[in-house]
Design a protein around this motif. Structure first.
Motif, PDB file in Angstrom:
ATOM      1  N   LEU A 481     -41.327 -17.104  34.377  1.00 24.74           N
ATOM      2  CA  LEU A 481     -40.193 -17.521  33.556  1.00 24.74           C
ATOM      3  C   LEU A 481     -39.210 -16.376  33.333  1.00 24.74           C
ATOM      4  O   LEU A 481     -37.998 -16.547  33.430  1.00 24.74           O
ATOM      5  N   ARG A 482     -39.740 -15.223  33.006  1.00 21.98           N
ATOM      6  CA  ARG A 482     -38.865 -14.073  32.736  1.00 21.98           C
ATOM      7  C   ARG A 482     -38.075 -13.684  33.984  1.00 21.98           C
ATOM      8  O   ARG A 482     -36.888 -13.335  33.903  1.00 21.98           O
ATOM      9  N   THR A 483     -38.707 -13.765  35.154  1.00 17.24           N
ATOM     10  CA  THR A 483     -38.014 -13.415  36.397  1.00 17.24           C
ATOM     11  C   THR A 483     -36.861 -14.384  36.671  1.00 17.24           C
ATOM     12  O   THR A 483     -35.770 -13.975  37.072  1.00 17.24           O
ATOM     13  N   ILE A 484     -37.106 -15.670  36.474  1.00 18.15           N
ATOM     14  CA  ILE A 484     -36.033 -16.659  36.669  1.00 18.15           C
ATOM     15  C   ILE A 484     -34.882 -16.399  35.706  1.00 18.15           C
ATOM     16  O   ILE A 484     -33.702 -16.411  36.099  1.00 18.15           O
ATOM     17  N   ASN A 485     -35.200 -16.142  34.466  1.00 17.73           N
ATOM     18  CA  ASN A 485     -34.155 -15.891  33.469  1.00 17.73           C
ATOM     19  C   ASN A 485     -33.356 -14.637  33.804  1.00 17.73           C
ATOM     20  O   ASN A 485     -32.122 -14.620  33.694  1.00 17.73           O
ATOM     21  N   ASP A 486     -34.056 -13.586  34.190  1.00 15.86           N
ATOM     22  CA  ASP A 486     -33.361 -12.345  34.551  1.00 15.86           C
ATOM     23  C   ASP A 486     -32.432 -12.567  35.743  1.00 15.86           C
ATOM     24  O   ASP A 486     -31.314 -12.027  35.792  1.00 15.86           O
ATOM     25  N   ALA A 487     -32.892 -13.346  36.725  1.00 15.80           N
ATOM     26  CA  ALA A 487     -32.066 -13.603  37.909  1.00 15.80           C
ATOM     27  C   ALA A 487     -30.817 -14.395  37.551  1.00 15.80           C
ATOM     28  O   ALA A 487     -29.718 -14.106  38.050  1.00 15.80           O
ATOM     29  N   LEU A 488     -30.953 -15.384  36.685  1.00 19.12           N
ATOM     30  CA  LEU A 488     -29.787 -16.156  36.263  1.00 19.12           C
ATOM     31  C   LEU A 488     -28.799 -15.293  35.492  1.00 19.12           C
ATOM     32  O   LEU A 488     -27.587 -15.347  35.731  1.00 19.12           O
ATOM     33  N   GLU A 489     -29.298 -14.504  34.572  1.00 15.00           N
ATOM     34  CA  GLU A 489     -28.405 -13.642  33.790  1.00 15.00           C
ATOM     35  C   GLU A 489     -27.694 -12.639  34.683  1.00 15.00           C
ATOM     36  O   GLU A 489     -26.504 -12.359  34.503  1.00 15.00           O
ATOM     37  N   ALA A 490     -28.412 -12.084  35.653  1.00 11.91           N
ATOM     38  CA  ALA A 490     -27.786 -11.126  36.573  1.00 11.91           C
ATOM     39  C   ALA A 490     -26.671 -11.795  37.367  1.00 11.91           C
ATOM     40  O   ALA A 490     -25.605 -11.205  37.591  1.00 11.91           O
ATOM     41  N   ALA A 491     -26.902 -13.034  37.802  1.00 10.44           N
ATOM     42  CA  ALA A 491     -25.868 -13.749  38.557  1.00 10.44           C
ATOM     43  C   ALA A 491     -24.662 -14.053  37.680  1.00 10.44           C
ATOM     44  O   ALA A 491     -23.507 -13.943  38.114  1.00 10.44           O
ATOM     45  N   PHE A 492     -24.908 -14.431  36.434  1.00 11.69           N
ATOM     46  CA  PHE A 492     -23.799 -14.753  35.527  1.00 11.69           C
ATOM     47  C   PHE A 492     -22.959 -13.516  35.205  1.00 11.69           C
ATOM     48  O   PHE A 492     -21.738 -13.597  35.072  1.00 11.69           O
ATOM     49  N   ASN A 493     -23.636 -12.397  35.064  1.00 10.94           N
ATOM     50  CA  ASN A 493     -22.964 -11.196  34.567  1.00 10.94           C
ATOM     51  C   ASN A 493     -22.446 -10.264  35.651  1.00 10.94           C
ATOM     52  O   ASN A 493     -21.782  -9.280  35.343  1.00 10.94           O
ATOM     53  N   LYS A 494     -22.747 -10.568  36.874  1.00 12.38           N
ATOM     54  CA  LYS A 494     -22.323  -9.686  37.956  1.00 12.38           C
ATOM     55  C   LYS A 494     -20.797  -9.707  38.085  1.00 12.38           C
ATOM     56  O   LYS A 494     -20.191 -10.750  38.335  1.00 12.38           O
ATOM     57  N   ASN A 495     -20.172  -8.564  37.905  1.00 16.11           N
ATOM     58  CA  ASN A 495     -18.701  -8.518  37.871  1.00 16.11           C
ATOM     59  C   ASN A 495     -18.069  -8.957  39.183  1.00 16.11           C
ATOM     60  O   ASN A 495     -17.031  -9.624  39.186  1.00 16.11           O
ATOM     61  N   ASN A 496     -18.691  -8.573  40.282  1.00 17.07           N
ATOM     62  CA  ASN A 496     -18.105  -8.915  41.582  1.00 17.07           C
ATOM     63  C   ASN A 496     -18.806 -10.091  42.216  1.00 17.07           C
ATOM     64  O   ASN A 496     -18.844 -10.222  43.432  1.00 17.07           O
ATOM     65  N   GLN A 497     -19.358 -10.980  41.367  1.00 19.03           N
ATOM     66  CA  GLN A 497     -20.024 -12.177  41.876  1.00 19.03           C
ATOM     67  C   GLN A 497     -19.043 -12.998  42.693  1.00 19.03           C
ATOM     68  O   GLN A 497     -18.005 -13.422  42.198  1.00 19.03           O
ATOM     69  N   PRO A 498     -19.337 -13.228  44.020  1.00 20.33           N
ATOM     70  CA  PRO A 498     -18.429 -14.056  44.821  1.00 20.33           C
ATOM     71  C   PRO A 498     -18.470 -15.501  44.368  1.00 20.33           C
ATOM     72  O   PRO A 498     -19.473 -15.974  43.844  1.00 20.33           O
ATOM     73  N   ARG A 499     -17.344 -16.162  44.532  1.00 22.94           N
ATOM     74  CA  ARG A 499     -17.329 -17.593  44.225  1.00 22.94           C
ATOM     75  C   ARG A 499     -18.264 -18.304  45.177  1.00 22.94           C
ATOM     76  O   ARG A 499     -18.389 -17.949  46.340  1.00 22.94           O
ATOM     77  N   PRO A 500     -18.956 -19.357  44.722  1.00 24.03           N
ATOM     78  CA  PRO A 500     -19.863 -20.068  45.592  1.00 24.03           C
ATOM     79  C   PRO A 500     -19.179 -20.668  46.804  1.00 24.03           C
ATOM     80  O   PRO A 500     -19.796 -20.914  47.799  1.00 24.03           O
TER      81      PRO A 500
END
Length: 516
Positions: A481-500
């Protein structure tokens, strides 16, 4: 590259009528042999200049052959459902089964070419798209597919003459489309970038054929003969046989240390701490799944592990935090006849979630390099090349907004034995233990070796494996559970996250994806 398709090839009607019956009969015979053998599918990609006879040629092939065994697909404007998935999804779900023929208009080359001609991408992005197309075609051909790529060509002079002739004909001017007029204005750019695509993507396993489209007799006979020769050669060559391996499996470390035996399987979580942390992580997941930023992401969780490692229990704790409408669980068992008629990744591509959705795979595409490898269900060459194909597949998912988490739940051999015995002794758990589980246990070392290779070859920066110490089920569930949550938060907060996906409005005002 197009010079020979602009010299005025032509065949007189008498010659055509003399050759057409024999060609038609031979094509039909080859098609029925293809259906009877059902060893490979045929994929025909149709591209080229508007007005060069693409539609007329495919219509004629349907008349010459059995149209019940041919499926024509057109990929023009993307639907909302397609826009919500990675771009390859729309092609994978329409692949023909073994023994069938699929004709693709508006395929992956059409998309990348239009984007380049209209200035939405640059040469570097076009080359990236070409490389992705080649990886897809290589994978399909390695799985046995026979791919024909046709470019139907007209010179600028002949294209303009055709447009003028149709425009002046009140009975047939309805055949003119906005795309015809648009391409007349962008002809030079279209041919220039089209030549780049053909030059960089013509390979021995999927070559391009350039067909001059001025004379319908020449065009029809030439296309039919190319298809016939390719079909006959493939049917006679035993296509679908596995090639010799071109790489060696990884070798065990001389000091006998590995990722799995370096895990600390003694880690435990007390009942009180488990309850508190489970509640915290479930609440966190529920909040993240309702976050508005999730609308631009999709979530995929892959669960692999030893038999009796607790995959089902971990999955239940993940879904226990969510509304059933937010997720889907895909259990993977032995492939069905329908799935065996397709490349092995097809059964997974069709379950890729849309943006805002969550899909859980209870076992996954890694079966190719685990159970199929160990049990000898596929040839060595097949599972060796699968590592690269899986990495390409996962890269496609991540590039288009999928948050991908992969879990290997690891237990030691003694713990597995205890859990097997417990299942046999508990009436409501007996269904979980089978003779196959006991038989697989005898191949413990072979599975360990396969898992080590799998992690070493497919744990990448964009899609890393999470090894879960699962001797203690409580510890494992919280870590998942913690790994899934961390991965989602990292994706949300990544400044240079490319648009899907890159979106733009076409001439009709409709949102469509820009392919890079």
């Amino acid at each position: 590259m197009f010079e020979s398709a602009e010299i005025g090839h032509a065949i007189d009607k008498k010659t055509y009528e003399a050759a057409e019956p024999a060609l038609r009969e031979a094509l039909l015979e080859a098609q029925y042999e293809l259906r009877q053998q059902a060893r490979f599918p045929v994929i025909i990609l149709i591209n080229g200049i508007e007005g060069a006879g693409k539609g007329e040629t495919v219509k004629l092939l349907n008349e010459w052959m059995d149209p019940r065994l041919i499926r024509v697909e057109t990929f023009d404007l993307q639907t909302d459902e397609e826009l919500a998935h990675p771009p390859e999804w729309r092609y994978w779900r329409q692949l023909p089964a073994k023994g069938r023929i699929g004709v693709f208009f508006g395929n992956w080359y059409s998309q990348m070419l239009q984007n380049r001609v209209n200035g939405r991408t640059k040469d570097a992005q076009l080359d990236q798209s070409i490389n992705r197309a080649l990886r897809l075609e290589r994978m399909l051909c390695d799985e046995g597919a026979l791919i024909f790529k046709f470019w139907f060509h007209l010179s600028r002079h002949h294209m303009q003459a055709r447009l003028k002739s149709l425009a002046d004909d009140p009975l047939h001017n309805w055949r003119l489309s906005p795309l015809d007029w648009q391409q007349s204005k962008t002809y030079d750019r279209f041919v220039h970038h089209g030549e780049r695509i053909l030059r960089r993507s013509s390979r021995d396993y999927a070559p391009w054929y350039v067909i001059e489209g001025v004379d319908p007799y020449y065009r029809s006979l030439t296309t039919g003969r190319i298809l016939l020769q390719g079909l006959q050669a493939a049917l006679q060559s035993g296509r679908g046989a596995t090639p010799a391996p071109h790489a060696a499996p990884l070798v065990a470390s001389p000091d006998n240390r590995s990722l799995l035996n370096s895990l600390d399987l003694t880690q435990v979580l007390s009942k009180d701490h488990y309850k508190a942390q489970l509640a915290t992580e479930q609440a966190r997941l529920a909040h993240l799944m309702r976050d508005k930023r999730m609308r631009r992401q999709a979530l995929v969780a892959v669960f692999e592990g030893n038999d009796a490692a607790g995959k089902g229990g971990a999955i239940r704790r993940v879904t226990g935090a969510l509304d059933p409408r937010q997720y889907r669980i895909v259990p993977i068992a032995a492939p069905t006849d329908e799935e065996l008629a397709q490349p092995y990744l097809w059964r997974f591509w069709r379950h890729v979630p849309a943006r805002g959705k969550f899909t859980i795979f209870d076992r996954s595409w890694y079966g190719r390099v685990l159970v199929e490898r160990v049990e000898g269900l596929c040839a060595q060459a097949d599972w060796l090349r699968a590592y690269g194909e899986i990495n390409d597949f996962e890269e496609s998912l991540v590039e288009h907004g999928v948050v991908l988490v992969k879990f290997w739940l690891s237990i030691d051999k003694d713990t597995q034995y205890q859990r097997f015995k417990e299942r046999e002794a508990t009436p409501f758990k007996r269904f979980k233990i089978t003779e196959e589980d006991w038989r697989n246990r005898e191949k413990w070392d072979a599975y360990v070796e396969a898992v080590e290779d799998m992690v070493d070859r497919t744990s990448t920066e964009i899609a890393p494996w999470t090894l879960v110490e699962a001797n203690d089920k409580r510890f494992a569930r919280v870590k998942v559970l913690r790994t899934i949550n961390d991965a989602l938060e990292a994706a949300f907060n990544k400044n240079n996250q490319p648009r899907p996906c890159g979106l733009h409005r076409d001439g009709t005002g409709r949102l469509v994806r820009t392919h890079s």
